[in-house]
Design a protein around this motif. Structure first.
Motif, short mmCIF file in Angstrom:
data_model
loop_
_atom_site.label_atom_id
_atom_site.label_comp_id
_atom_site.label_asym_id
_atom_site.label_seq_id
_atom_site.Cartn_x
_atom_site.Cartn_y
_atom_site.Cartn_z
N PRO A 1 0.82 -1.21 0.00
CA PRO A 1 0.00 0.00 0.00
C PRO A 1 0.86 1.26 0.00
CG PRO A 1 0.02 -0.99 2.18
CD PRO A 1 0.76 -1.93 1.26
N ASP A 2 0.37 2.28 -0.68
CA ASP A 2 0.98 3.60 -0.67
C ASP A 2 -0.03 4.56 -0.05
OD1 ASP A 2 3.51 3.19 -1.90
OD2 ASP A 2 2.55 3.10 -3.86
N SER B 1 -11.90 5.61 -4.37
CA SER B 1 -11.95 4.53 -5.36
C SER B 1 -10.55 4.06 -5.78
CB SER B 1 -12.75 4.97 -6.60
OG SER B 1 -12.01 5.87 -7.39
N TYR B 2 -9.53 4.80 -5.40
CA TYR B 2 -8.15 4.40 -5.71
C TYR B 2 -7.59 3.42 -4.68
CZ TYR B 2 -7.53 7.64 -9.56
OH TYR B 2 -7.63 8.26 -10.77
N ARG B 3 -8.30 3.15 -3.63
CA ARG B 3 -7.80 2.37 -2.50
C ARG B 3 -7.12 1.06 -2.90
NH1 ARG B 3 -12.42 0.92 1.32
NH2 ARG B 3 -12.96 -0.37 -0.46
N ASN B 4 -7.68 0.32 -3.80
CA ASN B 4 -7.11 -0.98 -4.19
C ASN B 4 -6.55 -0.96 -5.61
OD1 ASN B 4 -7.74 -2.24 -1.72
ND2 ASN B 4 -9.85 -2.47 -2.38
N ARG B 5 -6.36 0.22 -6.16
CA ARG B 5 -5.88 0.35 -7.54
C ARG B 5 -4.35 0.31 -7.57
NH1 ARG B 5 -8.48 5.00 -11.16
NH2 ARG B 5 -10.27 4.12 -10.08
N ALA B 6 -3.79 -0.55 -8.41
CA ALA B 6 -2.34 -0.61 -8.58
C ALA B 6 -1.94 0.48 -9.58
CB ALA B 6 -1.93 -1.99 -9.09
N ILE B 7 -1.25 1.51 -9.08
CA ILE B 7 -0.94 2.67 -9.90
C ILE B 7 0.28 3.38 -9.33
CG2 ILE B 7 -2.53 4.16 -8.61
CD1 ILE B 7 -3.29 5.45 -11.32
N SER B 8 1.12 3.89 -10.21
CA SER B 8 2.31 4.61 -9.74
C SER B 8 1.91 5.97 -9.18
CB SER B 8 3.30 4.81 -10.89
OG SER B 8 2.79 5.75 -11.83
N HIS B 9 2.79 6.54 -8.38
CA HIS B 9 2.55 7.87 -7.81
C HIS B 9 2.30 8.89 -8.92
CE1 HIS B 9 5.25 6.67 -4.14
NE2 HIS B 9 4.15 5.95 -4.21
#
Length: 139
Positions: free
Chosen positions: A58-59, A85-93
């Motif tokens: 997690p970030d 909605s970004y809570r479980n989204r795999a995404i770069s900073h």
């Protein structure tokens, strides 16, 4: 020999109301009450989370939004649900900050907007991503 009983139908589990609200989140805006006047709106979202696309860890970040409204103003509850909605989204900073800014700009067409994503240090690395749109006017 006893005959096996038929399998029970699977239970339908309804997600909690908060998860449903997040899954259905849409950015909502309302008309700017002072079109033509340059003013700024500052919003801080201190509990942003997403997941690292490489490690899955997690970030966590504080999002700081500063904008000068155009024809529309962001509705705060809708913004909160959208960000969650970004809570479980795999995404770069970097992609998270840019995608959020793009979505906010598309929703409210601000005269100027800046988003700062201040990520908590992880592995002795602290990242701040700042993105902007438009031209800031004096107010």
């Amino acid at each position: 020999m006893a005959t096996p009983s038929p399998a029970a139908p699977p239970e339908t589990v309804t997600p909690p109301y908060g998860e449903r609200a997040i899954a259905e989140a849409q950015l909502i805006c309302f008309p700017n009450p002072r079109v033509g006047r340059a003013y700024e709106v500052a919003i801080e979202l201190p509990e942003f989370t997403c997941t690292c696309p490489f490690s899955g860890y997690p970030d966590f970040a504080v999002l700081r939004l500063l904008y000068q409204p155009g024809p529309r103003v962001l509705e705060l509850k809708a913004l909160k649900l959208y960000v969650n909605s970004y809570r479980n989204r795999a995404i770069s900073h970097e992609e998270a900050a840019n995608r959020i800014l793009d979505d906010l700009v598309a929703a409210c067409d601000p005269a100027w907007m800046q988003l700062e994503a201040d990520f908590n240090p992880r592995g002795n690395v602290h990242t701040v991503v700042r993105v902007s749109h438009g031209v800031r006017q004096p107010c």
